[in-house]
Design an enzyme around this catalytic site. Structure first.
Site, mmCIF file in Angstrom:
data_model
loop_
_atom_site.group_PDB
_atom_site.id
_atom_site.type_symbol
_atom_site.label_atom_id
_atom_site.label_comp_id
_atom_site.label_asym_id
_atom_site.label_seq_id
_atom_site.Cartn_x
_atom_site.Cartn_y
_atom_site.Cartn_z
ATOM 1 N N ASP A 106 42.505 43.774 48.748
ATOM 2 C CA ASP A 106 41.627 43.233 49.140
ATOM 3 C C ASP A 106 41.627 43.215 50.879
ATOM 4 O O ASP A 106 42.780 43.240 51.053
ATOM 5 C CB ASP A 106 41.299 41.820 48.520
ATOM 6 C CG ASP A 106 40.952 41.691 47.309
ATOM 7 O OD1 ASP A 106 40.373 42.635 46.629
ATOM 8 O OD2 ASP A 106 41.227 40.623 46.581
ATOM 9 N N ASP A 114 34.791 45.218 44.423
ATOM 10 C CA ASP A 114 34.120 43.940 43.818
ATOM 11 C C ASP A 114 32.748 43.909 44.617
ATOM 12 O O ASP A 114 31.970 43.329 43.911
ATOM 13 C CB ASP A 114 34.900 42.847 44.863
ATOM 14 C CG ASP A 114 36.331 42.681 44.410
ATOM 15 O OD1 ASP A 114 36.697 43.046 43.144
ATOM 16 O OD2 ASP A 114 37.191 42.192 45.396
#
Length: 167
Positions: A114, A130
């Site tokens: 991330d 995402d």
């Protein structure tokens, strides 16, 4: 949307996700973070072994298996043309592409890379995959709500017309 088009789109989005994550690992991991827009957006390297907001971080295998099962169901729905619209197929493909991108990370690395951190709100650090999942899911919900509203209006018109015809 043809099966070939769907596969090409899905492969392109997964490829983009994996390329972005490789660049993040190569260039961002050594410095950990860089402010993109001061006070608004930062790229911060995070290894997320869980799901959203880091939940279920000790259950990577379960998350991976559940994700694969859900993706298989959605791919089956798309492949068997169970949806009533190409728009729905497109939104589902966004979600599938993002899901596969994150599954690749979980299988290959044991965590998801991330890096996007909004600073103007208290929110989780997330990634391109995402974004695909979120945009696909919200777009699908909006599309289905609008479709339900249209159907409700059309059924009222039909019932009003049939009542008027009876008189």
């Amino acid at each position: 949307m043809s099966v070939f088009s769907a596969i090409v789109l899905c492969a392109a989005l997964i490829g983009a996700d994996q390329l972005i994550k490789l660049l993040v690992v190569e260039y961002l991991k050594p410095i950990l973070f860089i402010d993109i827009i001061d006070g608004v957006l930062r790229f911060q390297y995070v290894e997320n072994s869980g799901a959203i907001f880091g939940s279920f971080s000790s259950h990577t295998i379960i998350l991976t298996v559940v994700s694969i099962i859900l993706l298989a169901v959605v791919i089956f729905i798309i492949a068997t043309k169970k949806t009533k619209s190409r728009v729905i197929d497109f939104f589902l493909l966004l979600m599938v592409s993002g899901g596969i991108g994150n599954i690749i990370d979980r299988i290959r690395l044991g965590y998801v890379v991330d890096f996007i951190e909004p600073l103007f709100v208290d929110f989780a650090v997330f990634n391109f995959a995402d974004c695909l999942i979120t945009v696909g899911a919200f777009s699908l919900m909006i599309y289905l709500i609008v479709d339900l509203i249209k159907d409700a209006k059309n059924s009222k018109k039909v019932s009003v017309t049939s009542v008027d015809d009876d008189e």
